[in-house]
Write an enzyme that holds these catalytic residues in place. Structure first.
Site, PDB file in Angstrom:
ATOM      1  N   HIS A  76      29.386  40.703 -24.752  1.00  6.51           N
ATOM      2  CA  HIS A  76      29.916  42.214 -24.623  1.00  6.51           C
ATOM      3  C   HIS A  76      31.316  41.931 -23.947  1.00  6.51           C
ATOM      4  O   HIS A  76      31.336  41.168 -22.986  1.00  6.51           O
ATOM      5  CB  HIS A  76      28.996  42.889 -23.949  1.00  6.51           C
ATOM      6  CG  HIS A  76      28.818  43.113 -22.645  1.00  6.51           C
ATOM      7  ND1 HIS A  76      29.807  43.328 -21.361  1.00  6.51           N
ATOM      8  CD2 HIS A  76      27.785  42.253 -21.770  1.00  6.51           C
ATOM      9  CE1 HIS A  76      29.251  42.797 -20.341  1.00  6.51           C
ATOM     10  NE2 HIS A  76      28.023  42.457 -20.364  1.00  6.51           N
ATOM     11  N   ASP A  78      32.810  44.659 -22.600  1.00  8.44           N
ATOM     12  CA  ASP A  78      33.221  45.693 -21.546  1.00  8.44           C
ATOM     13  C   ASP A  78      32.742  45.419 -20.217  1.00  8.44           C
ATOM     14  O   ASP A  78      31.888  44.423 -20.084  1.00  8.44           O
ATOM     15  CB  ASP A  78      32.328  47.108 -21.882  1.00  8.44           C
ATOM     16  CG  ASP A  78      30.830  47.081 -22.198  1.00  8.44           C
ATOM     17  OD1 ASP A  78      30.606  46.040 -22.750  1.00  8.44           O
ATOM     18  OD2 ASP A  78      30.060  47.845 -21.715  1.00  8.44           O
ATOM     19  N   ASP A 109      30.771  38.466 -15.711  1.00  7.04           N
ATOM     20  CA  ASP A 109      29.989  39.273 -16.557  1.00  7.04           C
ATOM     21  C   ASP A 109      31.034  40.212 -17.264  1.00  7.04           C
ATOM     22  O   ASP A 109      31.400  41.249 -17.120  1.00  7.04           O
ATOM     23  CB  ASP A 109      29.249  40.253 -15.622  1.00  7.04           C
ATOM     24  CG  ASP A 109      28.511  41.216 -16.364  1.00  7.04           C
ATOM     25  OD1 ASP A 109      28.148  41.110 -17.721  1.00  7.04           O
ATOM     26  OD2 ASP A 109      27.741  42.041 -15.890  1.00  7.04           O
ATOM     27  N   GLU A 143      27.976  47.865 -23.431  1.00  4.76           N
ATOM     28  CA  GLU A 143      26.837  47.072 -23.093  1.00  4.76           C
ATOM     29  C   GLU A 143      26.451  47.534 -21.782  1.00  4.76           C
ATOM     30  O   GLU A 143      25.327  47.809 -21.229  1.00  4.76           O
ATOM     31  CB  GLU A 143      26.775  45.650 -23.070  1.00  4.76           C
ATOM     32  CG  GLU A 143      25.443  44.781 -22.665  1.00  4.76           C
ATOM     33  CD  GLU A 143      25.025  44.707 -21.341  1.00  4.76           C
ATOM     34  OE1 GLU A 143      24.129  44.351 -21.062  1.00  4.76           O
ATOM     35  OE2 GLU A 143      26.174  44.728 -20.566  1.00  4.76           O
ATOM     36  N   GLU A 144      27.580  47.598 -20.795  1.00  6.39           N
ATOM     37  CA  GLU A 144      27.408  48.369 -19.646  1.00  6.39           C
ATOM     38  C   GLU A 144      26.618  49.602 -19.541  1.00  6.39           C
ATOM     39  O   GLU A 144      26.172  49.879 -18.349  1.00  6.39           O
ATOM     40  CB  GLU A 144      28.663  48.174 -18.768  1.00  6.39           C
ATOM     41  CG  GLU A 144      29.096  46.537 -18.699  1.00  6.39           C
ATOM     42  CD  GLU A 144      28.245  45.783 -17.776  1.00  6.39           C
ATOM     43  OE1 GLU A 144      27.328  46.039 -17.307  1.00  6.39           O
ATOM     44  OE2 GLU A 144      28.578  44.424 -17.507  1.00  6.39           O
ATOM     45  N   GLU A 169      25.882  35.826 -21.574  1.00  7.67           N
ATOM     46  CA  GLU A 169      25.958  36.169 -20.353  1.00  7.67           C
ATOM     47  C   GLU A 169      25.783  35.081 -19.593  1.00  7.67           C
ATOM     48  O   GLU A 169      25.102  34.369 -19.766  1.00  7.67           O
ATOM     49  CB  GLU A 169      24.710  37.492 -20.322  1.00  7.67           C
ATOM     50  CG  GLU A 169      24.812  38.709 -20.822  1.00  7.67           C
ATOM     51  CD  GLU A 169      25.257  39.946 -20.267  1.00  7.67           C
ATOM     52  OE1 GLU A 169      26.020  39.611 -19.109  1.00  7.67           O
ATOM     53  OE2 GLU A 169      25.127  40.905 -20.744  1.00  7.67           O
ATOM     54  N   HIS A 369      29.241  42.551 -11.450  1.00  8.82           N
ATOM     55  CA  HIS A 369      29.329  43.883 -10.588  1.00  8.82           C
ATOM     56  C   HIS A 369      29.733  43.681  -9.132  1.00  8.82           C
ATOM     57  O   HIS A 369      29.821  44.678  -8.586  1.00  8.82           O
ATOM     58  CB  HIS A 369      28.249  44.774 -10.711  1.00  8.82           C
ATOM     59  CG  HIS A 369      27.602  44.837 -12.166  1.00  8.82           C
ATOM     60  ND1 HIS A 369      26.699  45.924 -12.942  1.00  8.82           N
ATOM     61  CD2 HIS A 369      27.938  44.499 -13.684  1.00  8.82           C
ATOM     62  CE1 HIS A 369      26.603  45.788 -14.112  1.00  8.82           C
ATOM     63  NE2 HIS A 369      27.311  44.668 -14.403  1.00  8.82           N
TER      64      HIS A 369
HETATM   65 ZN   LIG Z   1      26.835  41.637 -18.741  1.00 11.98          ZN
END
Ligand SMILES: [Zn+2]
Length: 403
Positions: A76, A78, A109, A143-144, A169, A369
């Site tokens: 992903h 985003d 991520d 995805e997030e 990931e 994150h």
């Molecule tokens: Zn991720």
């Protein structure tokens, strides 16, 4: 080109890192991925992918080869927001490389997964994809905000049906073969408002919720661990109430639950469990699984329920075996095998659609994150090498029956 997957990946390290820096420098919150998708599309075209297209949701799909056996690598594009900037030692979008570490939001991520899978595809293009194989590299969106939604679209609307999906990931270069599922639930109580000066005339919805809150906390304590994913969890992530004024008894109260699901826990079992709590029954509260219907950056709305099923690929499945063989062939040693703590697009590929799915990616889940997010340049190179080795191991392995 020579026979070493790792040597071939090292030969493209400079371009791979420059590409990674470029995409880290383009912020791409969920539903705002247009600019980064354009940059990745340009790179795939430059690297000679056989076909590169953007689907109506905005997912970028690169193809190499045209055989009947399909393997897809998903990343992903985003990212989550940066949070409190004072916690960062440098600009979150610097893309700086220092001492072999690349810094920036999305480094782990998971723009590392994007860069390594795009270059894995480039290396395959150089050395040739096995005749009976088609490789897709998907750079997917949102995805997030709603894990798996992109793949519900890619499978159901674009028609991709891979025999093996590789989620790129971060796994710290380990082979991962499952993770817990999750769902988002609301519990709502109703009361009767009246003037706050005489609360005895009304029924306070917040007081009804108080007993439910205590029951949810106790429910979390008694959820049973199940191998190999451990224990499901439930926590309250939000609470809000309504009333005609701040001088009135509350006539409505809602809590939002983040429920993580282990083996054997489903939407049905989790909703039934909450509906059966004595406090929920006593308050005649409603229990609702939420929907997601936020437009993608192209404006497409593809509604889904916020239920993201648990998944696990068996240790003896062809996909797991191919990943272990690829690790041996690329690095000359056995892979460590594990499971993610967080959730990924595999909730759709494996959990909803039943495509065998495996995980392997550069970077570390712990940086996801978090401030000062980073990944090792060596991880980017090794992941690209692994992906090329995996396509060969997949081509040499037992085909999985479609289902
Ligand atoms: Zn991720």
């Amino acid at each position: 080109m020579n026979n070493s997957y790792l040597d071939n990946a090292r030969a493209v390290e400079k371009d791979l890192v420059a590409f990674m820096q470029d995409i880290v420098r383009i912020p791409s919150l969920s539903s705002q991925e247009g600019a980064v998708v354009e940059r990745i599309q340009e790179e795939m075209q430059k690297l000679g992918y056989d076909e590169v297209k953007v689907d109506p949701m905005g997912n970028l799909i690169g193809r190499i080869g045209s055989g009947p056996r399909v393997i897809a690598f998903d990343a992903h594009v985003d990212i989550v927001d940066v949070g409190d900037r004072s916690l960062w030692d440098r600009d979150p979008f610097s893309g700086d490389v220092e001492g072999g570490i690349l810094f920036g939001r999305g480094a782990s991520d998971m723009k590392g997964g994007v860069a390594s899978s795009v270059y894995g595809g480039a290396l395959l293009k150089q050395k040739g994809v096995p005749d009976d194989v088609t490789v897709y590299v998907t750079a997917s969106v949102q995805e997030e905000d709603c894990d798996g939604l992109c793949w519900q679209f890619i499978a159901r609307e674009d028609g991709l049906e891979p025999e093996l999906v590789v989620i790129t990931e971060p796994t710290s270069l380990r082979v991962y073969r499952g993770h817990r599922g999750r769902m988002e639930i609301e519990v709502h109580t109703s009361g009767i408002s009246c003037h706050g000066s005489a609360p005895e005339r009304g029924v306070n919805a917040v007081y009804k919720m108080a007993a439910i809150i205590a029951d949810i906390e106790a429910l979390n304590e008694r959820l049973e661990p199940r191998e190999p994913l451990g224990k499901g969890t439930v926590t309250i992530s939000d609470i809000r109430s309504t009333s005609p004024s701040l001088c009135a008894v509350a006539d409505g109260c809602t809590i939002h639950l983040d429920r993580r699901l282990t083996i054997g826990e489903t939407e049905e079992t989790s909703v039934a469990e909450i509906a059966a709590l004595p406090s929920v029954q006593a308050a005649d509260a409603t229990v609702t699984v939420l929907d997601y219907a936020v437009p993608s950056y192209t404006g497409l709305v593809y509604p889904t329920r916020k239920y993201f099923p648990t998944w696990e690929l068996p240790a003896d499945a062809p996909g797991t075996q191919a990943a272990l063989a690829a690790h041996r062939n690329a690095f000359g040693e056995e892979a460590e095998v594990g499971f993610w703590v967080f959730s990924t697009n595999a909730v759709a590929t494996a959990g909803m659609l039943g495509f065998p799915t495996i995980g392997f990616g550069p970077g570390h889940e712990e940086f996801a994150h978090a401030p000062n997010e980073q990944t090792e340049v060596e991880h980017l190179v090794r992941a690209a090498a692994f992906y090329t080795a995996l396509v060969d191991a997949f081509a040499n392995g037992t085909p999985t029956e479609a289902h």
